[in-house]
Scaffold this motif. Sequence first.
Motif, PDB file in Angstrom:
ATOM      1  N   ALA A  61      -6.427  -6.444  -9.314  1.00 55.12           N
ATOM      2  CA  ALA A  61      -5.377  -7.159  -8.442  1.00 55.12           C
ATOM      3  C   ALA A  61      -4.262  -6.233  -8.169  1.00 55.12           C
ATOM      4  CB  ALA A  61      -4.596  -8.413  -9.361  1.00 55.12           C
ATOM      5  N   THR A  62      -4.421  -5.147  -8.262  1.00 59.66           N
ATOM      6  CA  THR A  62      -3.360  -4.235  -7.767  1.00 59.66           C
ATOM      7  C   THR A  62      -3.873  -3.090  -6.981  1.00 59.66           C
ATOM      8  OG1 THR A  62      -2.303  -4.087 -10.055  1.00 59.66           O
ATOM      9  CG2 THR A  62      -1.706  -2.656  -8.496  1.00 59.66           C
ATOM     10  N   PRO A  63      -3.585  -3.022  -5.605  1.00 55.47           N
ATOM     11  CA  PRO A  63      -4.586  -2.335  -4.700  1.00 55.47           C
ATOM     12  C   PRO A  63      -3.935  -0.840  -4.810  1.00 55.47           C
ATOM     13  CG  PRO A  63      -3.397  -4.148  -3.379  1.00 55.47           C
ATOM     14  CD  PRO A  63      -3.017  -3.983  -4.879  1.00 55.47           C
ATOM     15  N   SER A  64      -2.859  -0.449  -5.477  1.00 55.66           N
ATOM     16  CA  SER A  64      -2.543   0.838  -5.557  1.00 55.66           C
ATOM     17  C   SER A  64      -3.150   1.653  -6.699  1.00 55.66           C
ATOM     18  CB  SER A  64      -0.726   0.948  -5.972  1.00 55.66           C
ATOM     19  OG  SER A  64      -0.828   0.279  -6.979  1.00 55.66           O
ATOM     20  N   VAL A  65      -3.760   1.070  -7.427  1.00 51.32           N
ATOM     21  CA  VAL A  65      -4.485   1.625  -8.380  1.00 51.32           C
ATOM     22  C   VAL A  65      -6.072   2.022  -7.743  1.00 51.32           C
ATOM     23  CG1 VAL A  65      -5.971   1.136 -10.603  1.00 51.32           C
ATOM     24  CG2 VAL A  65      -3.770  -0.035 -10.328  1.00 51.32           C
ATOM     25  N   ALA A  66      -6.248   3.332  -8.206  1.00 48.62           N
ATOM     26  CA  ALA A  66      -7.506   4.058  -7.541  1.00 48.62           C
ATOM     27  C   ALA A  66      -8.423   3.163  -7.927  1.00 48.62           C
ATOM     28  CB  ALA A  66      -7.715   5.481  -7.946  1.00 48.62           C
ATOM     29  N   GLU A  67      -9.416   3.294  -6.915  1.00 49.56           N
ATOM     30  CA  GLU A  67     -10.803   2.425  -7.016  1.00 49.56           C
ATOM     31  C   GLU A  67     -11.561   2.801  -8.219  1.00 49.56           C
ATOM     32  OE1 GLU A  67     -13.737   4.266  -3.808  1.00 49.56           O
ATOM     33  OE2 GLU A  67     -11.963   3.200  -2.806  1.00 49.56           O
ATOM     34  N   GLY A  68     -11.539   4.108  -8.303  1.00 51.99           N
ATOM     35  CA  GLY A  68     -12.488   4.727  -9.604  1.00 51.99           C
ATOM     36  C   GLY A  68     -11.803   4.141 -10.848  1.00 51.99           C
ATOM     37  N   VAL A  69     -10.753   4.059 -11.026  1.00 52.88           N
ATOM     38  CA  VAL A  69     -10.045   3.580 -12.161  1.00 52.88           C
ATOM     39  C   VAL A  69     -10.235   1.915 -12.306  1.00 52.88           C
ATOM     40  CG1 VAL A  69      -7.778   3.103 -13.461  1.00 52.88           C
ATOM     41  CG2 VAL A  69      -8.090   5.046 -12.162  1.00 52.88           C
ATOM     42  N   LEU A 240       2.079 -19.060   0.890  1.00 53.56           N
ATOM     43  CA  LEU A 240       1.533 -19.139  -0.305  1.00 53.56           C
ATOM     44  C   LEU A 240       1.065 -17.999  -0.893  1.00 53.56           C
ATOM     45  CD1 LEU A 240      -0.272 -22.616   0.031  1.00 53.56           C
ATOM     46  CD2 LEU A 240       1.559 -22.091  -1.382  1.00 53.56           C
ATOM     47  N   SER A 241       0.506 -16.834  -0.026  1.00 46.50           N
ATOM     48  CA  SER A 241       0.051 -15.735  -0.522  1.00 46.50           C
ATOM     49  C   SER A 241       1.125 -14.714  -0.881  1.00 46.50           C
ATOM     50  CB  SER A 241      -0.795 -15.339   0.676  1.00 46.50           C
ATOM     51  OG  SER A 241      -1.779 -16.000   0.991  1.00 46.50           O
ATOM     52  N   ALA A 242       2.304 -15.147  -0.456  1.00 44.45           N
ATOM     53  CA  ALA A 242       3.449 -14.070  -0.903  1.00 44.45           C
ATOM     54  C   ALA A 242       3.432 -13.700  -2.515  1.00 44.45           C
ATOM     55  CB  ALA A 242       4.766 -14.649  -0.390  1.00 44.45           C
ATOM     56  N   ARG A 243       3.277 -14.526  -3.263  1.00 45.19           N
ATOM     57  CA  ARG A 243       3.115 -14.399  -4.734  1.00 45.19           C
ATOM     58  C   ARG A 243       1.601 -14.218  -5.409  1.00 45.19           C
ATOM     59  NH1 ARG A 243       6.626 -12.196  -8.246  1.00 45.19           N
ATOM     60  NH2 ARG A 243       6.383 -14.133  -9.537  1.00 45.19           N
ATOM     61  N   SER A 244       0.872 -14.114  -4.293  1.00 44.69           N
ATOM     62  CA  SER A 244      -0.568 -14.256  -4.938  1.00 44.69           C
ATOM     63  C   SER A 244      -1.099 -12.582  -4.633  1.00 44.69           C
ATOM     64  CB  SER A 244      -1.422 -15.080  -3.805  1.00 44.69           C
ATOM     65  OG  SER A 244      -2.801 -14.943  -4.465  1.00 44.69           O
ATOM     66  N   CYS A 245      -2.188 -12.421  -5.373  1.00 40.08           N
ATOM     67  CA  CYS A 245      -2.908 -11.090  -5.350  1.00 40.08           C
ATOM     68  C   CYS A 245      -4.146 -11.014  -4.828  1.00 40.08           C
ATOM     69  CB  CYS A 245      -2.969 -10.521  -6.810  1.00 40.08           C
ATOM     70  SG  CYS A 245      -1.338  -9.962  -7.600  1.00 40.08           S
ATOM     71  N   ASN A 246      -4.410 -12.265  -4.000  1.00 44.63           N
ATOM     72  CA  ASN A 246      -5.584 -12.322  -3.467  1.00 44.63           C
ATOM     73  C   ASN A 246      -5.226 -11.447  -2.080  1.00 44.63           C
ATOM     74  OD1 ASN A 246      -7.879 -12.937  -1.812  1.00 44.63           O
ATOM     75  ND2 ASN A 246      -7.578 -15.152  -2.058  1.00 44.63           N
ATOM     76  N   HIS A 247      -5.385 -10.183  -2.049  1.00 41.89           N
ATOM     77  CA  HIS A 247      -4.960  -9.341  -0.923  1.00 41.89           C
ATOM     78  C   HIS A 247      -6.157  -9.401   0.108  1.00 41.89           C
ATOM     79  CE1 HIS A 247      -2.308  -7.543  -3.236  1.00 41.89           C
ATOM     80  NE2 HIS A 247      -3.070  -7.318  -4.167  1.00 41.89           N
ATOM     81  N   ALA A 277      -2.107  -6.439   8.805  1.00 43.09           N
ATOM     82  CA  ALA A 277      -3.522  -6.574   8.140  1.00 43.09           C
ATOM     83  C   ALA A 277      -4.110  -5.412   7.991  1.00 43.09           C
ATOM     84  CB  ALA A 277      -4.406  -7.337   9.389  1.00 43.09           C
ATOM     85  N   LEU A 278      -3.910  -4.352   9.064  1.00 43.37           N
ATOM     86  CA  LEU A 278      -4.755  -3.130   8.558  1.00 43.37           C
ATOM     87  C   LEU A 278      -4.000  -2.164   7.487  1.00 43.37           C
ATOM     88  CD1 LEU A 278      -6.518  -0.818   9.892  1.00 43.37           C
ATOM     89  CD2 LEU A 278      -4.626  -0.268  11.438  1.00 43.37           C
ATOM     90  N   ASP A 279      -2.618  -2.377   7.583  1.00 39.97           N
ATOM     91  CA  ASP A 279      -1.846  -1.780   6.484  1.00 39.97           C
ATOM     92  C   ASP A 279      -2.388  -2.124   5.100  1.00 39.97           C
ATOM     93  OD1 ASP A 279      -0.511  -0.037   8.396  1.00 39.97           O
ATOM     94  OD2 ASP A 279       1.240  -1.555   8.221  1.00 39.97           O
ATOM     95  N   THR A 280      -2.441  -3.588   5.058  1.00 36.06           N
ATOM     96  CA  THR A 280      -2.920  -4.282   3.583  1.00 36.06           C
ATOM     97  C   THR A 280      -4.327  -3.920   3.319  1.00 36.06           C
ATOM     98  OG1 THR A 280      -1.351  -5.945   3.979  1.00 36.06           O
ATOM     99  CG2 THR A 280      -2.810  -6.226   2.351  1.00 36.06           C
ATOM    100  N   ALA A 281      -5.260  -4.032   4.390  1.00 36.82           N
ATOM    101  CA  ALA A 281      -6.536  -3.703   4.290  1.00 36.82           C
ATOM    102  C   ALA A 281      -6.778  -2.364   3.811  1.00 36.82           C
ATOM    103  CB  ALA A 281      -7.221  -3.834   5.306  1.00 36.82           C
ATOM    104  N   THR A 282      -5.909  -1.290   4.280  1.00 37.56           N
ATOM    105  CA  THR A 282      -6.155   0.125   3.969  1.00 37.56           C
ATOM    106  C   THR A 282      -5.738   0.160   2.568  1.00 37.56           C
ATOM    107  OG1 THR A 282      -5.745   0.695   6.248  1.00 37.56           O
ATOM    108  CG2 THR A 282      -5.484   2.373   4.569  1.00 37.56           C
ATOM    109  N   GLU A 283      -4.808  -0.434   1.965  1.00 39.61           N
ATOM    110  CA  GLU A 283      -4.282  -0.243   0.616  1.00 39.61           C
ATOM    111  C   GLU A 283      -5.216  -0.786  -0.380  1.00 39.61           C
ATOM    112  OE1 GLU A 283      -0.696  -2.395   0.281  1.00 39.61           O
ATOM    113  OE2 GLU A 283       0.470  -0.943   1.567  1.00 39.61           O
ATOM    114  N   ILE A 284      -6.127  -1.992   0.088  1.00 41.93           N
ATOM    115  CA  ILE A 284      -6.876  -2.457  -1.038  1.00 41.93           C
ATOM    116  C   ILE A 284      -7.663  -1.458  -1.676  1.00 41.93           C
ATOM    117  CG2 ILE A 284      -8.678  -4.272  -1.362  1.00 41.93           C
ATOM    118  CD1 ILE A 284      -7.455  -6.066   0.861  1.00 41.93           C
TER     119      ILE A 284
END
Length: 362
Positions: A61-69, A240-247, A277-284
């Motif tokens: 649920a945390t986009p900042s975590v590396a995908e490998g991790v 509703l998405s503001a506090r959700s981790c459904n990125h 949208a682009l910024d968030t999608a890039t973070e996921i």
Amino acid sequence: MGFYDLRAEIEQMLLIARALVYTDPAETLRLAQFISFRAQSINDARAETQATLLIALAFRATPSVAEGVREHMAEVACQLAQHYADDESWLTAIDCHADVAYDIANYAKAMDLWLQLLKRSLAQQWPEGMARAYIGLGKLFFISEDLASSLATHLKVAPLLAQICDKNLHICHHINIAAAQLHLNHDTAAQLALDRAEALLCELPFCEFEPELHYYRAHLLRKAGQQNLAKQQLERALALSARSCNHWGKVVNMIALGELHLEQQQTHASQYFMQQALDTATEIPAKYLVQLAHAGLAKSYAASGQTDLEFTHWQQHFAIYEEIKSNNQRQQLSSSKLSDLLRHVEQETIPNSCDNQAHHQQ
């Protein structure tokens, strides 16, 4: 005194950590690490397994975590659950692992994991495991643009719902049915599925899928020419998405808002939402959504006469589109392979009574 108090502390902290996964994954992670340390101190394998699973879910649920991790932690949770024969945790862990693979466009890996879940769930008659696997495979058909197979796969969940207590899973199922029906232009069926999902919301304090309900209602309203009502639904979904981790849900919602503003010739607002949208999608990161956001920005810039930026975003859109297409071909992910594997697994493991029930449901 301490021994029994410690077990009570662990159980209570597990409950809190589970409740916070989708709204505060950082706190879930902190609590899960604390629980894991406590559980190890008293050799509580069950609690240690559940804490490891919560760490994997928090990372997912945390986009900042590396995908490998994220992938590694999900795999560790699967292995630990299997080692300690914690079937419930294994079911959730392998579904989490498949979801992480899906998010980063490793669709072949996601398919393999969901098929593993399906095969074991069919063999041991786990309704929730079957449902999660069908939902995942239905998503793969959907993203492969095989909408008929997506709908048919999602419909396999329907006869299982009576045996599943988790209402979140019920709502997820109805929303996925609505999505497939909407894209097949079966608007009445899509509306009915959304109504069924909404009727269940009152039974839950929080549902991570609620924003998607309003997102698909907005699509139906747009098709009916009711743009202002559609915008209200999308704005509610975003709030509703503001506090959700459904990125993933946030991104598609912002793209839809960008499209709606573009239809109303509000190009500045459209560009704002498409860029978000682009910024968030890039973070996921989610390559499929990144290429959709680039296409949306290209259209927005075209409408405002900024052809240089339009060209740049179309270039990036098609580069990612070809990359995903090439990856899918290299991984041999195709709707025909997906269908063949799904049919093979069911023929080998599903009892006749269940097979007949699923066939009747479709």
